[in-house]
Scaffold this motif. Structure first.
Motif, mmCIF file in Angstrom:
data_model
loop_
_atom_site.group_PDB
_atom_site.id
_atom_site.type_symbol
_atom_site.label_atom_id
_atom_site.label_comp_id
_atom_site.label_asym_id
_atom_site.label_seq_id
_atom_site.Cartn_x
_atom_site.Cartn_y
_atom_site.Cartn_z
ATOM 1 N N UNK A 43 60.122 -44.746 -7.022
ATOM 2 C CA UNK A 43 61.637 -44.168 -6.820
ATOM 3 C C UNK A 43 62.230 -43.869 -5.625
ATOM 4 N N UNK A 44 63.453 -44.308 -5.265
ATOM 5 C CA UNK A 44 63.891 -43.700 -4.050
ATOM 6 C C UNK A 44 63.542 -44.888 -2.739
ATOM 7 N N UNK A 45 63.522 -44.211 -1.680
ATOM 8 C CA UNK A 45 63.493 -44.941 -0.556
ATOM 9 C C UNK A 45 61.862 -44.623 -0.071
ATOM 10 N N UNK A 46 61.391 -45.700 0.684
ATOM 11 C CA UNK A 46 60.017 -45.356 1.300
ATOM 12 C C UNK A 46 60.412 -44.718 2.812
ATOM 13 N N UNK A 47 59.350 -44.061 3.131
ATOM 14 C CA UNK A 47 59.487 -43.523 4.836
ATOM 15 C C UNK A 47 58.991 -44.388 5.549
ATOM 16 N N UNK B 201 57.240 -37.518 1.099
ATOM 17 C CA UNK B 201 56.398 -38.303 1.925
ATOM 18 C C UNK B 201 57.264 -38.584 3.152
ATOM 19 N N UNK B 202 58.275 -38.195 3.123
ATOM 20 C CA UNK B 202 58.997 -38.016 4.601
ATOM 21 C C UNK B 202 58.350 -36.822 5.403
ATOM 22 N N UNK C 9 50.809 -35.609 21.241
ATOM 23 C CA UNK C 9 51.489 -36.646 21.983
ATOM 24 C C UNK C 9 50.925 -37.983 21.761
ATOM 25 N N UNK C 10 51.413 -38.753 21.326
ATOM 26 C CA UNK C 10 51.139 -40.198 21.090
ATOM 27 C C UNK C 10 52.278 -41.210 21.388
ATOM 28 N N UNK C 11 52.158 -41.999 22.180
ATOM 29 C CA UNK C 11 53.285 -42.913 22.779
ATOM 30 C C UNK C 11 53.531 -43.979 21.465
ATOM 31 N N UNK C 12 52.385 -44.427 20.571
ATOM 32 C CA UNK C 12 52.704 -45.666 19.854
ATOM 33 C C UNK C 12 52.376 -45.123 18.293
ATOM 34 N N UNK C 13 53.410 -45.127 17.379
ATOM 35 C CA UNK C 13 53.096 -44.292 16.044
ATOM 36 C C UNK C 13 53.904 -45.327 15.088
ATOM 37 N N UNK C 14 52.909 -45.677 13.853
ATOM 38 C CA UNK C 14 53.540 -46.329 12.758
ATOM 39 C C UNK C 14 53.374 -45.533 11.424
ATOM 40 N N UNK C 15 54.172 -45.168 10.657
ATOM 41 C CA UNK C 15 53.936 -44.243 9.614
ATOM 42 C C UNK C 15 54.724 -44.999 8.489
ATOM 43 N N UNK C 16 54.039 -45.433 7.292
ATOM 44 C CA UNK C 16 54.437 -45.985 6.123
ATOM 45 C C UNK C 16 54.067 -45.119 5.036
ATOM 46 N N UNK C 17 55.063 -44.384 4.051
ATOM 47 C CA UNK C 17 54.719 -43.687 3.004
ATOM 48 C C UNK C 17 55.755 -43.785 2.026
#
Lengths: 790, 309
Positions: A167-171, A336-337, A348-356
């Protein structure tokens, strides 16, 4: 730190006496003339279509006044979470619930309700309802339910799903270049958590008493935000908000997020039955109903991949979450957001990728619980940081000193990091837990191993800008000089009816005893979002400060006009308005008061003019001149990040897997402390909730029947005082520029990082880098970890 | 429908009341296990017969080589009684840790057995100590041991017209020690994952007698016979205790819980020998078997430490 008169003082909570004496009134204590009692028939199957439902025998039972099913109940689609009143234009609002539906989606889903003269009759009537079900396939695990060949649990609402059963949008949160980040790293660690759903276990179950009076609906209930519920009820029953009154009576036995919005179906069922029976109706959930049919924290899967350079500099964080939504969306995407945005902001992390995202299943619906998705990510990211520290030979505390986000840093949160004492919190926590003994404990290699762990975290102090979040307050100075403050907060046990009064007293500079709060009642307070999201002190407090400024200006202006000076020549000190230069300006005739003789007087002599006037005297004089001081305060568009850390010292029995918690410390950056007793109470309670989450609390389901095993309180392994060490509740203060007198959120934060600290401590004691962690760490789970890694 | 809540002042009077309508009468000792489901159960009960005022059931004394405990003995009284402390370290340990302080102040030792629950801490210990229950009805009295106190899962063998009036435990002999071990998910207010009790009699470091019991097993606890057979005549050493532990897991069969139960949403459990009702603490049979040897070993070692000189 300050010379405040009310702020920061250990004043006795205003609910203390009533609660200790057993006099405090909760919804179950509300009795109205002619009131009926409700009972609910619940589904015994996890997923089924109702083929037929026969209520004739129930209706024929003497004493039964109304029987409702999907056939004769208003069928508005809604969402029981505050989402209905919180989602901004442009965001997806998932409405997938009805009061009753012809499809049941978990064991415990509502099928029918009865209102009768007594609870016993209602119970008997429920058993007389015949339901024939057509069973449908069901799913317990989100990893099963998201497969394409499964049945869609809300097949009639596919337009609200971003993927099958989602349901709804992933983050999706992105920063920098994740591949480049990992390419630049010297070491990469990976860890996956499987996290059980847990319960809020608030003391008061969902409750409501609904009545119809003068063309109005009035409902007493256990919600955390009365104004939001009013909006929801207006939508569901298609009645104007102005014809609905929602109030707490005024006490609520705990919230922990379980009723941000409607108290389950307590309000809607009580109102639907009251409308049908034309009499007041009371509906109180049993503990069993609370356990199987009120919202849980989201269980599910969270995985993290973390890259760092040899010197400990973090280069890349990849995180994924798949949460178990249960049968209905409620607080969906926001969970999940929050999981993602909070835990990509800690370091402090320059490169980030999250999917939930969250997946529908046929378990009890998951909603909000203290921390709101944050703990599930917090334990995973903090575990990965410890694994990295071990890999690099760096002390985990040092690793965090080096990498933790600080004041002014850019992070993923959509509001600036305007304050942080995290560094000080970590030093204090390390000292209190005796972190320097960690290496020494690790040398013990017998059948009992000892270790220490820590976790850090951040959160919000309200919903902005994730969801709509604004707040209002009225302040009225009564004709006797006492101060009425009205705001739509709910005191769900946090003590906010005391701390908000402290804020009002300080803002007006009047003695605390002159200030009284009107709260948790839609008929006497302005619109607002109530008590959740760690926002009560921050948002209601800010609105009160604004209202106080407004009314103070009126008071000073009026006093100045009487004195024939400018308002800037006056000040208020302890409820007395006086000229700054002590000049005698107030004429004697304005002191001629005949009533409220127990209130403050200015000692009068033969002089014609005086340098000060009390609140009582001024308010009463204004009253005699047909004038009242009324202030309005509104606040929006603001937020602030609280920070915190947890430390755990554990021993592990290598033969049974049993964990003993030797010591536990929580240290919090709450900005300015308004009431130390309330702050310490929140920290201790939250620590305990986190400890239970780590060590034993869990809801489990029978895969063959879909039945939730835990349906009695004694089966749910919350910590007891016997197994809990003397905990430390600590804080390091610093003024938050956006907060009322520098305060920021605290309600949720104490239960967020304890799991991280305990999992890290256990892994430290066992000297392992398990990349597949199950929470809670029951003896069985820990023994499996020991075997797997030996 | 509840008719009356009665306080007989003698066993004779209690039995006289009980026989009037035994199926609809409920005997109350401490009442703590009844009150958990009380609202539900009370619907079928007409008379509560509370034994609390019967003075003759309140004593603990020594008689003919036994320590005798009246049926009204609470867990707190049991754990603090000098005679019990002198004789049975295992019983002190079990009765001092069950439930919570409030429960221990109300609950009786007898009640912990006659409620029929398969996970009884006290039954596990009393079986190891070879306790004898005196049961009376209007026709007279009989004596029985722990294993015969259980009819089937969740139901005791006590007849509706009968009362347990006392428990007799053989006095500790020279060289005897006992111990109790309980594995639990949390401290306080939780059912056990497993219970183990041991009685050991040693003379010049040679084991003369060894009884080890375990629960939860349906319907009541069990003596692990293989341990006695193995240990008697051997030296009381750590190695032998470890070996005894390994034997234990071969001789009894634990169950995985929870496994099945329909006792939810107003439906009563419909499964025969439901493992969930057997033990509500979630734990697999495999885990129980894995830790059983550890607890048996620890229990035997502790019993050895408790041996009187």
């Amino acid at each position: 730190m300050n010379d405040y008169k009310s702020i920061g003082k250990r004043v006795m909570r205003r609910d203390a006496r009533e609660k200790v004496l057993g006099e405090a009134k909760f919804t179950c204590d509300v009795y109205l003339p002619g009131m009926l009692h409700a009972k609910v028939l619940r589904s015994t199957l996890p997923h089924a279509r109702i083929k037929s439902i026969d209520t004739t025998k129930a209706e024929a039972l003497p004493g039964v006044r109304a029987v409702l099913t999907y056939k004769n109940t208003i069928d508005t689609l809604y969402n029981q979470a505050a989402a209905l009143m919180e989602i901004a234009e442009g965001q997806t609002l998932v409405m997938d619930q009805k009061i009753f539906d012809n499809v049941v989606r978990f064991v415990g889903d509502e099928v029918a309700a009865v209102a009768a003269d007594t609870v016993e009759i209602a119970e008997a009537a429920i058993k007389l309802i015949d339901v024939e079900y057509e069973p449908l396939p069901f799913y317990i695990d989100p990893l099963d339910a998201e497969k394409q060949d499964t049945v869609n649990i809300h097949a009639d609402k596919l337009h609200l799903q971003s993927a099958h059963n989602v349901p709804g949008d992933p983050s999706h949160i992105k920063k920098g270049d994740i591949e480049k980040g990992f390419a630049e790293s010297d070491e990469i660690v990976e860890v996956k958590f499987k996290i059980a759903p847990v319960k809020q276990m608030q003391m008061e179950t969902h409750s409501a008493v609904a009545s119809l009076e003068d063309d109005r609906i009035t409902v007493y209930c256990s919600t955390q935000n009365v104004q939001v519920v009013r909006g929801q009820l207006a939508h569901i029953f298609k009645i104007p908000m102005s014809r609905i009154t929602v109030k707490n009576p005024p006490y609520v036995g705990g919230g922990f997020g379980i009723r941000i919005g409607l108290s389950g179906k307590a309000e809607v069922i009580a109102i639907a039955l009251a409308l049908a029976a034309k009499k007041p109706v009371k509906y109180i959930y049993s503990r069993k109903e609370d356990l199987i049919a009120s919202e849980t924290r989201h269980g599910g899967y969270v995985s993290v991949r973390l890259g760092a350079k040899k010197d400990g500099t973090l280069t890349a964080l990849e995180m994924k979450s798949i949460l178990n939504k249960g049968a209905y969306t409620s607080h969906g995407g926001a969970i999940h957001g929050t999981l993602g945005v909070m835990n990509t902001s800690l370091y402090r992390i320059p490169n980030i990728d999250y999917y939930g995202y969250s997946v529908y299943t046929n378990t009890t619906p998951a909603g909000a619980m203290r921390g709101y998705g944050n703990p599930q990510g917090n334990m995973t990211v903090n575990r990965a940081v410890d694994m990295m520290a071990k890999r690099l030979g760096i002390d985990p505390l040092e690793m965090r000193r080096k990498n933790a986000t600080g004041k002014g840093d850019e992070y993923m949160l959509p509001y600036p990091c305007t304050s942080s004492t995290l560094a000080g919190c970590m030093e204090l926590g390390a000292k209190e837990i005796h972190w320097d003994k960690r290496a020494e404990y690790n040398l013990e290699k017998g059948r009992v191993r000892r270790g220490m762990g820590m976790g850090i975290g951040t959160h919000f102090s309200g919903g902005h800008p994730f969801v709509l979040d604004y707040e209002n307050a009225f302040i009225t100075v009564q004709a006797d000089g006492s101060v009425s403050v009205a705001t739509a907060a709910s005191d769900i046990g946090t003590g906010c009816n005391t701390s908000l009064a402290q804020i009002a007293a300080e803002a007006l500079n009047v003695p605390l005893k002159k200030v009284y709060l009107t709260y948790a009642d839609t008929s006497s307070t302005p619109y607002g979002y109530g008590s959740h999201s760690s926002r009560s002190v921050f948002m209601h407090g800010n609105a009160i400060v604004e209202a106080a400024k407004n009314v103070k200006a009126q008071i000073l202006e009026y006093a100045a006009s009487l004195a024939g000076i400018e308002s800037s020549d006056l000040e208020i000190v302890d409820g007395i308005i006086r000229t700054i230069d002590s000049s005698r300006r107030f004429p004697k005739n304005i002191y001629a008061r005949r009533i409220f003789l127990d209130q403050e007087f200015t000692p009068l002599g033969d002089e014609e003019f005086y340098s000060s006037i009390t609140f009582t005297e001024l308010a009463h004089y204004a009253h005699s001149q047909e004038k009242q001081f009324m202030g309005l305060g509104s606040i929006n568009n603001t937020n602030a990040p609280p920070w915190y850390c947890s430390f755990a010292d554990v021993s592990v029995d290598m033969d049974t897997g049993r964990i003993t918690l030797n010591n536990f410390v929580g240290v919090h950056d709450v900005g300015t402390v308004i009431n130390p007793d309330c702050v310490e109470g929140q920290i201790n309670g939250g620590n305990l909730q986190g400890i239970g989450y780590a060590l034993g609390e869990a809801l489990t389901y029978d895969e063959r029947t879909g039945i939730q095993y835990v349906n009695e309180i004694q089966q749910y392994m919350q910590p007891t005082i016997m197994g809990t060490p003397d905990m430390g509740a600590y804080y390091v203060e610093e003024k938050e520029p956006n907060g009322p007198f520098g305060a920021k959120g605290l309600g949720e934060t104490p239960c967020i990082s304890p799991v991280a600290a305990i999992v890290n401590a256990v892994c430290n004691a066992l000297d392992i880098d398990d990349d597949d962690i199950k929470v809670p760490l029951t003896p069985q789970v820990v023994l499996d970890m020991i075997k797997k890694n030996s | 429908m509840i008719q009356d809540y009665l306080f007989p002042t003698s066993v004779e009077e209690a039995l006289k009341i009980l026989v009037k309508d035994p199926e609809k009468s409920k005997v109350i000792g401490g009442g703590t296990s009844f009150y958990i489901d009380g609202k539900e159960l009370a619907k079928d009960i007409s008379y509560f017969i509370d034994l609390g005022q019967i003075k003759e059931l309140g004593e603990i004394y020594e008689e003919d080589g036994f320590i005798v405990m009246g049926a009204n003995t609470t867990l707190t009284q049991c754990s603090k009684n000098p005679l019990i402390k002198e004789n049975y370290p295992a019983l002190v340990k079990a009765s001092a840790n069950l439930g919570s302080t409030q429960i221990r102040n109300m609950a009786t030792v007898v009640g912990n057995i006659v409620n029929g629950k398969p996970f009884s801490d006290l039954a596990t210990v009393l079986m190891a100590l070879d306790a004898v229950f005196t049961i009376e009805d209007q026709d007279g009295s009989r004596e029985t041991k722990v294993k015969d106190m259980y009819h089937k899962l969740g139901i005791s063998a006590l007849k509706a017209t009968e009362l347990v009036t006392k428990i007799k435990i053989p006095k500790r002999v020279q060289g005897e020690g006992s111990a109790f071990q309980r594995l639990e998910i949390r401290e306080g207010l939780s059912f056990p994952v497993i219970n183990v009790a041991a009685k050991l009699v040693v003379d010049k470091n040679i084991i003369k007698d060894a009884v080890v019991t375990a629960s939860p097993l349906a319907p009541g606890p069990k003596v692990i016979e293989a341990i006695g057979e193995f240990l008697i005549g051997k030296e009381a050493t750590d190695d032998n205790f470890v070996e005894a532990g390994l034997l234990a897991t071969k001789s009894i069969k634990f169950h995985t819980s929870p496994l099945n139960c329909g006792a939810i949403a107003g439906v009563t459990c419909k499964f025969e020998n439901c493992h969930y009702c057997l033990n509500p603490v979630p734990s697999t049979a495999q885990y129980r078997h894995e830790v059983l040897p550890v607890l048996v070993k620890r229990c035997l070692s502790l019993a050895l430490e408790e041996i009187n000189d």
